[in-house]
Design an enzyme around this catalytic site. Structure first.
Site, PDB file in Angstrom:
ATOM      1  N   THR A 185       0.862  -1.180   0.000  1.00 44.93           N
ATOM      2  CA  THR A 185       0.000   0.000   0.000  1.00 44.93           C
ATOM      3  C   THR A 185       0.893   1.221   0.000  1.00 44.93           C
ATOM      4  O   THR A 185       1.909   1.260   0.685  1.00 44.93           O
ATOM      5  CB  THR A 185      -0.880   0.081   1.261  1.00 44.93           C
ATOM      6  OG1 THR A 185      -0.026   0.092   2.403  1.00 44.93           O
ATOM      7  CG2 THR A 185      -1.810  -1.094   1.335  1.00 44.93           C
ATOM      8  N   GLU A 330      -5.818  -3.932   1.489  1.00 45.94           N
ATOM      9  CA  GLU A 330      -5.849  -4.762   2.703  1.00 45.94           C
ATOM     10  C   GLU A 330      -7.053  -5.703   2.730  1.00 45.94           C
ATOM     11  O   GLU A 330      -7.180  -6.537   3.622  1.00 45.94           O
ATOM     12  CB  GLU A 330      -5.899  -3.868   3.951  1.00 45.94           C
ATOM     13  CG  GLU A 330      -4.596  -3.159   4.278  1.00 45.94           C
ATOM     14  CD  GLU A 330      -4.464  -1.805   3.583  1.00 45.94           C
ATOM     15  OE1 GLU A 330      -5.160  -1.576   2.572  1.00 45.94           O
ATOM     16  OE2 GLU A 330      -3.646  -0.990   4.053  1.00 45.94           O
ATOM     17  N   LYS A 439     -13.246  17.601  13.419  1.00 42.87           N
ATOM     18  CA  LYS A 439     -13.848  17.327  14.718  1.00 42.87           C
ATOM     19  C   LYS A 439     -14.149  18.641  15.420  1.00 42.87           C
ATOM     20  O   LYS A 439     -13.259  19.309  15.926  1.00 42.87           O
ATOM     21  CB  LYS A 439     -12.923  16.436  15.529  1.00 42.87           C
ATOM     22  CG  LYS A 439     -12.857  15.063  14.861  1.00 42.87           C
ATOM     23  CD  LYS A 439     -11.837  14.137  15.463  1.00 42.87           C
ATOM     24  CE  LYS A 439     -11.790  12.873  14.611  1.00 42.87           C
ATOM     25  NZ  LYS A 439     -10.806  11.915  15.068  1.00 42.87           N
ATOM     26  N   TRP A 444     -18.455  15.270  14.359  1.00 43.95           N
ATOM     27  CA  TRP A 444     -17.665  15.171  13.146  1.00 43.95           C
ATOM     28  C   TRP A 444     -18.371  15.850  11.969  1.00 43.95           C
ATOM     29  O   TRP A 444     -19.583  15.741  11.803  1.00 43.95           O
ATOM     30  CB  TRP A 444     -17.413  13.709  12.783  1.00 43.95           C
ATOM     31  CG  TRP A 444     -16.533  12.989  13.757  1.00 43.95           C
ATOM     32  CD1 TRP A 444     -16.092  13.447  14.978  1.00 43.95           C
ATOM     33  CD2 TRP A 444     -15.997  11.678  13.593  1.00 43.95           C
ATOM     34  NE1 TRP A 444     -15.317  12.502  15.585  1.00 43.95           N
ATOM     35  CE2 TRP A 444     -15.233  11.392  14.762  1.00 43.95           C
ATOM     36  CE3 TRP A 444     -16.061  10.706  12.604  1.00 43.95           C
ATOM     37  CZ2 TRP A 444     -14.552  10.191  14.949  1.00 43.95           C
ATOM     38  CZ3 TRP A 444     -15.391   9.506  12.779  1.00 43.95           C
ATOM     39  CH2 TRP A 444     -14.636   9.262  13.941  1.00 43.95           C
TER      40      TRP A 444
END
Lengths: 541, 541
Positions: A185, A330, A439, A444
């Site tokens: 990755t 992944e 935040k 959020w």
């Protein structure tokens, strides 16, 4: 008490055995790197893969050895994969779009003993040969007639190398948990980290990807994976196509609209898969040329969020079903596909596009949850968003050599780094990257939602939202705008346009106009760079 | 070197978790044994299965315990399965059509500790209670209101039994190779033998069965398994339907044409599955009533060879795709499905029926071979037939308690006991049972082919062919005929009709006319009995 079923390990090379036995004459078509269209079939691919395995065995390659590939999607790349798999060695696909120093890092980190390389990338290997101390052999995916002069002493053309094997060989057998493949990755920070697939995870993942409503390939399909094998395990299509017995169209090196269209048309492709950038080029070509897509039934779009406008054009102008998909290196990589379940199947127009713009729902064996920063699970109401975490048999539990340390939570879930909400029917929608979400006072704010809203203003060319430190709320949104050429919108106009379309406390505290927003090589906004640039920014009192 | 993927065992109860999470509102409809239609959904089935698991745990049932079911297809039977699976106990489905002494044998051989039983079969259990010393509890799949008086001291109604669990429970976790289910095969000779499925084999098998071109269920499907859960692992539909999120229509006890039609029609069933006998009843009902099947897309026919005429009527009269399938209890059970691959997809009329009459091709993970008696592999030419042997992760390697001894050949293949040929595209067709095939001068003659040919004569009601000892050729075919009422065909007429339609050396050496041919309870010809009857038969010189 154990079941009394046969011990039949899930090994990847059994997939090409199945294809050769039951779909042996089914074509594997490639646009070769040399130019011409090349036609073979699963029986021949299997026979030549077996020779690759035999040849690797003759050279002393063995179980667990890493063997790199730096190549486009062609039949030779496919043969190399199955040959590597068939002796229990590990295919390590390298993304040629990485920076040279990253390539050097991962070849050395993986300790690759060999590399299969396309003509396109031979100059890269020549230039960097000194940085690859572990690399014993370079197999150039061509024949002697097309083999260029090279400075590499250990480079040979594939066809002549392969001809030294007589095919009198049998696949090796081993535990299904044996490592099968490796893909690094390329995080935005730090060195790339190696994901290590097993034979078991690849086989289970392909069975799962082929379920109806997911990628769902059948023997009647002609699948063209435009997505390269080096991108996130090749979206597992090198396994799921032969497992299904689907005709495989490998597009080689040319990704421009005209080249992709030519293959879709002449080879009667029914399913294709790639990132949005590729489809943007195709759609531009179609618009300019006036061509249509009568044979294409469905297009799988992943790797980045698919713009709503793109879904609309595919569905409404060209009559092609869009399967918006989401996954990660992944995750082998499939996480979700946005096919319409009965709850949504009657929708039309905008309401349908609203659903198709989501990343979709997972197949059996992919578990999802969304949590707050403390790990508490959040409700599935299609609004509340949190960190997206996943669990399943084809999802990473660690990176190669332990890089990145412990990556699972206490329940065994992997944190995707994405922020998402999930609705009552299990449709997930990414709202942000975890590192980008703002935040504000413990709540959020999705930067992606704000950006999508801002670019709707007729004078806005591009918009980026970042969180900037705020004395009372911790962070508040700053909206960064690039105006369209010849336009000069004001802060008030922009905010006025946005007002009432998002919650009041989501509204950006300030708007700044810039001539340009920084991008990564793949076209994504570099939010980290933006945050650095505005690190000293102070909101007006 | 091992892969670095998560340890996520393939456990059956994860299937119902998936269905409850992503297809929670999808209906599970049943015709209850009490009479009315009952409607629930996957979320509720999962919640109640968890209570079954908790309740079993409360009673001291544990990993590896065998728990029997003697029940029709309803939501309660499904809940019982998943509850049993969720604590690592083993569902043991009992076929009520077995002789009582066979049922006694298998309950004792399996050492069942409990049984879930439908009202229909309660009298059977009452009558045989004394023969079941291991059976501690009888749970009657009904509620208190419908619970009859019973002589059984240890019998309680399911709903009240279940109500004692509060659902505050978690599935157990264990190795995926743990035994999950048990189904006894009822061989024509000897005692029934127990096949033991594992959690792994059931999950892999369901993923495989749901591949496109196989059973291929999707969330848009409404699947009605008319085949009972006690028949060959319920054709795995108790797993593949929730795995796909398909609506599940459980038909309960009524198998007659009108009852089956009513459910197909009112519940808009898209896929259904059963043995030919059930479809014979349905087709007769359709013909008599003039009804049609506009919603039904495909019908899976297995358990016995599907007559060509039945395929023709479904395809040509009712527009329903027939998926002729073949499998065995020992194969979980799916072996092959006859879907049309591109090589055959353009066929029409008789040529298409020729292919659809074959048993079809296997999915990934089912390997086939045909061999002669010495184990030598035979060619795949669609003509040469031999013993059919199979290998794969959901195929038995042994029977419970080692009954029947070693059942795999040296390469790990299981001998199906069928004789078949396979064509160049991998389509398999059963030509006989191995114990029925006639061995004449070292060559094999298919009794089924000869019977199918003979019944084509207008005066023949039924035909059976058996091998009879012959001094020169070892065995030669004897044709046994039941004439149609009022007809009296001669030997010469019958043989004259057959001549030229099969190889000369296949022609029966003699024809005998009988008033009746013996059948098993399920309608198959009892060839063993016929062979005994004609044991002293001598061919004319």
């Amino acid at each position: 008490m154990l079941g009394l079923m046969q011990d039949w390990p899930l090994l990847c090379h059994r997939v090409i055995d199945h294809a050769a036995t039951y779909h042996g004459k089914r074509e594997v078509i490639s646009r070769s790197v040399e130019g011409p269209i090349h036609r073979t079939n699963y029986a021949e691919v299997r026979a030549r893969s077996l020779k690759v395995a035999q040849r690797l065995d003759m050279m002393g390659m063995k179980l667990g050895d890493r063997i790199a590939t730096l190549a486009w999607n062609t039949w030779r790349h496919l043969e190399a994969w199955y040959g590597i798999l068939g002796i229990g060695a590990i295919y390590h696909t390298i993304n040629p779009r990485l920076f040279p120093e990253q390539i050097a890092y991962i070849v050395n980190h993986a300790e690759d003993r060999m590399i299969f390389v396309d003509l396109t990338f031979l100059p890269l290997i020549e230039k960097m040969a000194a940085h690859f101390p572990t690399l014993e052999h370079v197999i150039v995916l061509t024949d002697a007639a097309h083999m260029p002069a090279t400075t590499l002493k250990n480079a040979v053309p594939y066809e002549e190398w392969l001809a030294e094997a007589d095919g009198d060989f049998a696949w090796k057998s081993f535990d299904e948990n044996t490592a099968a493949g490796m893909c690094y990755t390329s995080g935005t920070t730090g060195n790339p980290k190696g994901v290590v697939y097993s034979h078991r995870s690849n086989v289970i993942h392909s069975l799962v990807a082929n379920q109806p409503g997911m990628v769902g390939l059948s023997p009647s399909d002609v699948i063209m994976p435009v997505v390269p094998l080096f991108h996130a395990n090749g979206w597992s299509l090198a396994f799921s196509a032969p497992m299904a017995g689907a005709t495989l169209m490998m597009p080689g090196a040319k990704m421009d609209g005209a080249s992709i269209y030519e293959l879709l048309d002449t080879e009667k492709v029914t399913v294709t898969a790639a990132v949005p950038t590729v489809w943007l080029m195709l759609l531009q070509y179609l618009e300019q040329s006036g061509k249509t897509l009568p044979k294409l039934e469905r297009v799988i779009i992943g790797g980045a969020a698919c713009p709503r406008a793109m879904i609309k054009v595919f569905e409404e102008v060209y009559g092609v079903d869009v399967l918006h998909a989401w996954g990660m290196t992944e995750m082998s990589p499939l996480g979700t596909v946005c096919s319409l379940k009965p709850e949504y199947s009657g929708l039309k127009g905008d309401a349908k596009l609203d659903v198709l713009s989501k990343q979709g729902h997972p197949p059996f064996s992919v578990e999802m949850k969304i949590t707050d920063d403390l790990g508490t699970e959040l409700p599935w109401d299609g609004k509340t968003f949190g960190r997206l975490k996943v669990r399943g048999p084809a999802i990473a539990k660690a990176y190669f050599k332990g890089e990145g340390g412990e990556i699972l939570d206490e329940d065994g879930f992997f944190d995707t780094g994405d922020v998402a909400h999930i609705d009552e029917f299990g449709y997930m929608q990414i709202t942000d990257r975890a590192k980008d979400v703002i935040k504000s006072g413990g709540e959020w704010i999705s930067t992606i939602d704000l950006e999508n809203l801002a670019v709707g203003h007729p004078d806005v060319a591009e918009a980026a939202v970042i969180g900037v430190a705020h004395p009372k709320w911790d962070e508040r949104p700053l909206l960064v705008i690039v105006a369209k050429e010849g336009r000069a919108p004001t802060k008030e106009e922009i905010l006025g346009f946005m007002e009432g379309k998002v919650a009041k406390w989501w509204m950006p505290d300030e708007v700044v106009f810039v001539p340009e927003i920084p991008h990564t090589a793949t076209g994504k906004i570099q939010k980290m760079t933006l945050r650095e640039r505005f690190a000293d920014f102070r909101f007006p009192e």
